[in-house]
Design a protein around this motif. Sequence first.
Motif, PDB file in Angstrom:
ATOM      1  N   ARG A 280      64.153 -86.555 -29.588  1.00  0.00           N
ATOM      2  CA  ARG A 280      63.595 -87.317 -30.704  1.00  0.00           C
ATOM      3  C   ARG A 280      62.072 -87.222 -30.747  1.00  0.00           C
ATOM      4  NH1 ARG A 280      67.095 -91.917 -32.360  1.00  0.00           N
ATOM      5  NH2 ARG A 280      65.252 -93.238 -32.482  1.00  0.00           N
ATOM      6  N   ARG A 281      61.449 -87.159 -29.569  1.00  0.00           N
ATOM      7  CA  ARG A 281      59.996 -87.089 -29.529  1.00  0.00           C
ATOM      8  C   ARG A 281      59.491 -85.805 -30.187  1.00  0.00           C
ATOM      9  NH1 ARG A 281      57.394 -88.206 -23.821  1.00  0.00           N
ATOM     10  NH2 ARG A 281      58.568 -90.125 -24.237  1.00  0.00           N
ATOM     11  N   VAL A 282      60.243 -84.715 -30.008  1.00  0.00           N
ATOM     12  CA  VAL A 282      59.883 -83.441 -30.640  1.00  0.00           C
ATOM     13  C   VAL A 282      59.907 -83.579 -32.160  1.00  0.00           C
ATOM     14  CG1 VAL A 282      60.663 -81.071 -31.022  1.00  0.00           C
ATOM     15  CG2 VAL A 282      60.642 -82.012 -28.714  1.00  0.00           C
ATOM     16  N   ILE A 283      60.932 -84.242 -32.668  1.00  0.00           N
ATOM     17  CA  ILE A 283      61.060 -84.422 -34.116  1.00  0.00           C
ATOM     18  C   ILE A 283      59.927 -85.288 -34.646  1.00  0.00           C
ATOM     19  CG2 ILE A 283      62.550 -85.316 -35.959  1.00  0.00           C
ATOM     20  CD1 ILE A 283      64.932 -84.756 -34.067  1.00  0.00           C
ATOM     21  N   LYS A 284      59.592 -86.357 -33.930  1.00  0.00           N
ATOM     22  CA  LYS A 284      58.513 -87.247 -34.366  1.00  0.00           C
ATOM     23  C   LYS A 284      57.178 -86.494 -34.434  1.00  0.00           C
ATOM     24  CE  LYS A 284      60.716 -91.360 -32.380  1.00  0.00           C
ATOM     25  NZ  LYS A 284      60.666 -92.374 -31.311  1.00  0.00           N
ATOM     26  N   ARG A 285      56.914 -85.695 -33.421  1.00  0.00           N
ATOM     27  CA  ARG A 285      55.668 -84.921 -33.422  1.00  0.00           C
ATOM     28  C   ARG A 285      55.634 -83.962 -34.617  1.00  0.00           C
ATOM     29  NH1 ARG A 285      55.912 -83.370 -27.027  1.00  0.00           N
ATOM     30  NH2 ARG A 285      54.967 -85.267 -26.179  1.00  0.00           N
ATOM     31  N   ASN A 286      56.779 -83.366 -34.913  1.00  0.00           N
ATOM     32  CA  ASN A 286      56.830 -82.407 -36.015  1.00  0.00           C
ATOM     33  C   ASN A 286      56.659 -83.066 -37.369  1.00  0.00           C
ATOM     34  OD1 ASN A 286      57.673 -79.330 -35.585  1.00  0.00           O
ATOM     35  ND2 ASN A 286      58.332 -80.533 -33.816  1.00  0.00           N
ATOM     36  N   MET A 287      57.176 -84.261 -37.531  1.00  0.00           N
ATOM     37  CA  MET A 287      56.999 -84.955 -38.805  1.00  0.00           C
ATOM     38  C   MET A 287      55.521 -85.282 -39.045  1.00  0.00           C
ATOM     39  SD  MET A 287      59.915 -84.978 -40.224  1.00  0.00           S
ATOM     40  CE  MET A 287      60.218 -83.432 -39.366  1.00  0.00           C
ATOM     41  N   VAL A 288      54.764 -85.414 -37.956  1.00  0.00           N
ATOM     42  CA  VAL A 288      53.325 -85.645 -38.068  1.00  0.00           C
ATOM     43  C   VAL A 288      52.579 -84.336 -38.318  1.00  0.00           C
ATOM     44  CG1 VAL A 288      51.268 -86.400 -36.820  1.00  0.00           C
ATOM     45  CG2 VAL A 288      53.391 -87.705 -36.616  1.00  0.00           C
ATOM     46  N   ALA A 289      53.011 -83.258 -37.678  1.00  0.00           N
ATOM     47  CA  ALA A 289      52.269 -81.997 -37.725  1.00  0.00           C
ATOM     48  C   ALA A 289      52.655 -81.089 -38.884  1.00  0.00           C
ATOM     49  CB  ALA A 289      52.467 -81.239 -36.408  1.00  0.00           C
ATOM     50  N   LEU A 290      53.879 -81.184 -39.387  1.00  0.00           N
ATOM     51  CA  LEU A 290      54.333 -80.264 -40.424  1.00  0.00           C
ATOM     52  C   LEU A 290      53.550 -80.334 -41.739  1.00  0.00           C
ATOM     53  CD1 LEU A 290      58.194 -80.241 -39.854  1.00  0.00           C
ATOM     54  CD2 LEU A 290      56.701 -78.245 -39.879  1.00  0.00           C
ATOM     55  N   PRO A 291      52.950 -81.482 -42.105  1.00  0.00           N
ATOM     56  CA  PRO A 291      52.129 -81.469 -43.331  1.00  0.00           C
ATOM     57  C   PRO A 291      50.996 -80.449 -43.318  1.00  0.00           C
ATOM     58  CG  PRO A 291      52.662 -83.728 -42.748  1.00  0.00           C
ATOM     59  CD  PRO A 291      53.163 -82.862 -41.617  1.00  0.00           C
ATOM     60  N   ALA A 292      50.665 -79.879 -42.162  1.00  0.00           N
ATOM     61  CA  ALA A 292      49.661 -78.799 -42.136  1.00  0.00           C
ATOM     62  C   ALA A 292      50.125 -77.636 -43.010  1.00  0.00           C
ATOM     63  CB  ALA A 292      49.431 -78.324 -40.705  1.00  0.00           C
ATOM     64  N   TYR A 293      51.440 -77.437 -43.071  1.00  0.00           N
ATOM     65  CA  TYR A 293      51.974 -76.404 -43.958  1.00  0.00           C
ATOM     66  C   TYR A 293      51.743 -76.759 -45.425  1.00  0.00           C
ATOM     67  CZ  TYR A 293      54.482 -73.849 -40.278  1.00  0.00           C
ATOM     68  OH  TYR A 293      54.800 -73.088 -39.178  1.00  0.00           O
ATOM     69  N   SER A 294      51.763 -78.053 -45.725  1.00  0.00           N
ATOM     70  CA  SER A 294      51.531 -78.479 -47.103  1.00  0.00           C
ATOM     71  C   SER A 294      50.103 -78.156 -47.537  1.00  0.00           C
ATOM     72  CB  SER A 294      51.796 -79.986 -47.248  1.00  0.00           C
ATOM     73  OG  SER A 294      53.135 -80.293 -46.921  1.00  0.00           O
ATOM     74  N   LEU A 295      49.167 -78.286 -46.605  1.00  0.00           N
ATOM     75  CA  LEU A 295      47.788 -77.882 -46.895  1.00  0.00           C
ATOM     76  C   LEU A 295      47.752 -76.396 -47.228  1.00  0.00           C
ATOM     77  CD1 LEU A 295      44.704 -78.267 -46.927  1.00  0.00           C
ATOM     78  CD2 LEU A 295      44.724 -77.859 -44.449  1.00  0.00           C
ATOM     79  N   LEU A 296      48.448 -75.609 -46.437  1.00  0.00           N
ATOM     80  CA  LEU A 296      48.519 -74.168 -46.681  1.00  0.00           C
ATOM     81  C   LEU A 296      49.127 -73.882 -48.053  1.00  0.00           C
ATOM     82  CD1 LEU A 296      48.272 -71.285 -45.369  1.00  0.00           C
ATOM     83  CD2 LEU A 296      50.668 -71.559 -44.719  1.00  0.00           C
ATOM     84  N   LEU A 297      50.205 -74.603 -48.390  1.00  0.00           N
ATOM     85  CA  LEU A 297      50.872 -74.400 -49.670  1.00  0.00           C
ATOM     86  C   LEU A 297      49.955 -74.770 -50.833  1.00  0.00           C
ATOM     87  CD1 LEU A 297      53.451 -73.662 -51.179  1.00  0.00           C
ATOM     88  CD2 LEU A 297      54.209 -76.031 -50.915  1.00  0.00           C
ATOM     89  N   GLY A 298      49.171 -75.842 -50.667  1.00  0.00           N
ATOM     90  CA  GLY A 298      48.243 -76.241 -51.714  1.00  0.00           C
ATOM     91  C   GLY A 298      47.178 -75.177 -51.956  1.00  0.00           C
ATOM     92  N   LEU A 299      46.651 -74.611 -50.861  1.00  0.00           N
ATOM     93  CA  LEU A 299      45.660 -73.546 -50.995  1.00  0.00           C
ATOM     94  C   LEU A 299      46.274 -72.319 -51.657  1.00  0.00           C
ATOM     95  CD1 LEU A 299      43.977 -73.815 -47.471  1.00  0.00           C
ATOM     96  CD2 LEU A 299      43.099 -74.689 -49.642  1.00  0.00           C
ATOM     97  N   LEU A 300      47.511 -72.032 -51.270  1.00  0.00           N
ATOM     98  CA  LEU A 300      48.192 -70.874 -51.846  1.00  0.00           C
ATOM     99  C   LEU A 300      48.449 -71.059 -53.333  1.00  0.00           C
ATOM    100  CD1 LEU A 300      49.527 -68.165 -51.061  1.00  0.00           C
ATOM    101  CD2 LEU A 300      51.666 -69.413 -50.778  1.00  0.00           C
ATOM    102  N   ALA A 301      48.845 -72.267 -53.730  1.00  0.00           N
ATOM    103  CA  ALA A 301      49.113 -72.543 -55.144  1.00  0.00           C
ATOM    104  C   ALA A 301      47.878 -72.286 -55.998  1.00  0.00           C
ATOM    105  CB  ALA A 301      49.588 -73.987 -55.309  1.00  0.00           C
ATOM    106  N   LEU A 302      46.704 -72.600 -55.457  1.00  0.00           N
ATOM    107  CA  LEU A 302      45.457 -72.385 -56.194  1.00  0.00           C
ATOM    108  C   LEU A 302      45.219 -70.919 -56.527  1.00  0.00           C
ATOM    109  CD1 LEU A 302      43.075 -74.843 -54.309  1.00  0.00           C
ATOM    110  CD2 LEU A 302      43.904 -75.087 -56.654  1.00  0.00           C
ATOM    111  N   LEU A 303      45.844 -70.030 -55.753  1.00  0.00           N
ATOM    112  CA  LEU A 303      45.678 -68.605 -56.032  1.00  0.00           C
ATOM    113  C   LEU A 303      46.294 -68.230 -57.376  1.00  0.00           C
ATOM    114  CD1 LEU A 303      46.308 -66.939 -52.549  1.00  0.00           C
ATOM    115  CD2 LEU A 303      44.144 -67.604 -53.623  1.00  0.00           C
ATOM    116  N   GLY A 304      47.183 -69.074 -57.897  1.00  0.00           N
ATOM    117  CA  GLY A 304      47.719 -68.844 -59.232  1.00  0.00           C
ATOM    118  C   GLY A 304      46.621 -68.881 -60.275  1.00  0.00           C
ATOM    119  N   TYR A 305      45.683 -69.828 -60.115  1.00  0.00           N
ATOM    120  CA  TYR A 305      44.525 -69.900 -61.020  1.00  0.00           C
ATOM    121  C   TYR A 305      43.604 -68.696 -60.817  1.00  0.00           C
ATOM    122  CZ  TYR A 305      45.695 -74.747 -62.236  1.00  0.00           C
ATOM    123  OH  TYR A 305      46.309 -75.884 -62.714  1.00  0.00           O
ATOM    124  N   VAL A 306      43.428 -68.289 -59.561  1.00  0.00           N
ATOM    125  CA  VAL A 306      42.572 -67.130 -59.287  1.00  0.00           C
ATOM    126  C   VAL A 306      43.148 -65.884 -59.967  1.00  0.00           C
ATOM    127  CG1 VAL A 306      41.615 -65.636 -57.493  1.00  0.00           C
ATOM    128  CG2 VAL A 306      41.806 -68.092 -57.087  1.00  0.00           C
TER     129      VAL A 306
END
Length: 551
Positions: A280-306
């Motif tokens: 369970r501790r592994v899952i809890k840590r991942n729920m905290v850390a996985l939003p880093a991918y969302s930052l990546l996705l947000g940056l990637l989405a901006l490339l649509g405008y570029v």
Amino acid sequence: MNGGLEWVELTVFAALFVLVTVLGFVAARWKAGNTLDHLDEWGLGGRKFGSWITWFLVGGDLYTAYTFVAVPALVFGAGALGFYALPYTVVLYPIVFLPLVRMWSVSRVHGYVTPADFVRGRYGSRILALLIALTGIVATMPYIALQLVGLEAVLRTMGLNGSGLLGHLPLFIAFLILALYTYQSGLRAPALIAFVKDALIYVVILVAVFYLPAKFGGWSSIFDRSAELLAQPGANGNPKGSIVLSATNQLQYATLALGSALALFLYPHSLTGILASKGRRVIKRNMVALPAYSLLLGLLALLGYVALVAGVKPITNEATGRADSNTIVPELFNQQFPSWFAGIAFAAIGIGALVPAAIMSIAAANLWTRNIYKEYLKKDASPAQEAKQAKLASLVVKFGAVAFIVFVDPQFSIDLQLIGGVMILQTLPAVAIALYTRWFHVWGLVAGWVVGMGWGLYLLYTIPNPAANKAHFGGSALTLDKISLFGWHPFAGSSTQIYVGAVAVVANLVVAVVVTLIARRARVFNGTDQTDPDDYHVDENSDRLKPVASH
């Protein structure tokens, strides 16, 4: 094939592809248990992945190749609406944090491998478990096909854009290799390859979001120019899109984000990555850390405008004769970066297709093996027979997805994945809510599933897409004016749009509540619960856990 092959890009792509192929086969001996002839080992990696491995595995599973090409392509074509993927991945983790740790605990106590296993144990209902299993398999198939769409977009950009079967030859080779090392190594293969995939993706995107804006006058200039370009009239005479939401699509944006967040957690491949973790501790840590991918996705989405400002045009798919919007980001890299760096970017996206495709095929194979084969065809199947069946099923699923791309218009696979999201959302009451309460009656859940599934598919059928010349299954945005309850239109005249999945799951829940109340009053038997309240809280050091790979 065509004559415009990009040999430098192809060489870099091939070299990195060979690297991950070697890793895929080596993975069979990585953190290996006593045998791979058990679903715990082949399908869940021995249930012992730690925080880092789980982070890369789940991230590689949820943030797919298709996400990396489709989200910026949607921003390129429609503007702000394409950013729905960003809030849904942000709200996802707080919503699923507690359900996931409960699912891990009860699954480890009872040896559950699939969400349908849990439903079977929670309600003692073969019918309900079968519905959950079939929903998971059917919804996952087009999702795997979409990974091929992302991979083919990259291959097409490098010049491999032929028509007929020969044009699909590189795709055949890639997925044959994927099938072989997944068959041998199981979940360990995509877990190990995810390290390479994510490292490449992070490097490529971080370079792109710093280098490209500077080349086009900065983000302020890019946003201003994008607003002008999106305001120009499209094929229907209306603006192509907007960098801000309109009054009619704000509800759609919110419900699509929330519905997609809930659906993503319910997909079998999402739970496969979670059940493979060691505690369970592994899952809890991942729920905290996985939003880093969302930052990546947000940056990637901006490339649509570029890409919009750079004047990128989608490449025509020689097989269909239509422009392939998924080539927007690959073509942007092809035009703006040196060939060697574009090759790395294409490898990152291509490998990004293999990781989730492998996990999805394993999850679908586990559902087939545990909840259909063992439940209905061979009740006395041994663990080794289960593992063999799952390996074969994973091959069938992969090549079924390839056949789908070859013989059916790839655009239709995108529409099917849209349907898949609405479908998987109908398992919410039986899977997610059941982790907390058994108040719903089993027949209420079955009735709710039937109504939600039926109405959701009907509503999707009624949505046209004039721009694509489609009368049916043209999108997931339903105008409130079209909602009819036995002839009564509660929102008559409203042009506001809403996500079909949200409407369908509300209908599902309402019916489930009504039938549950009726069944309870009639004292209809509600099945046998094999779980105990304490089962939902045990951790990795508990002596109540079922030993891994035990019979």
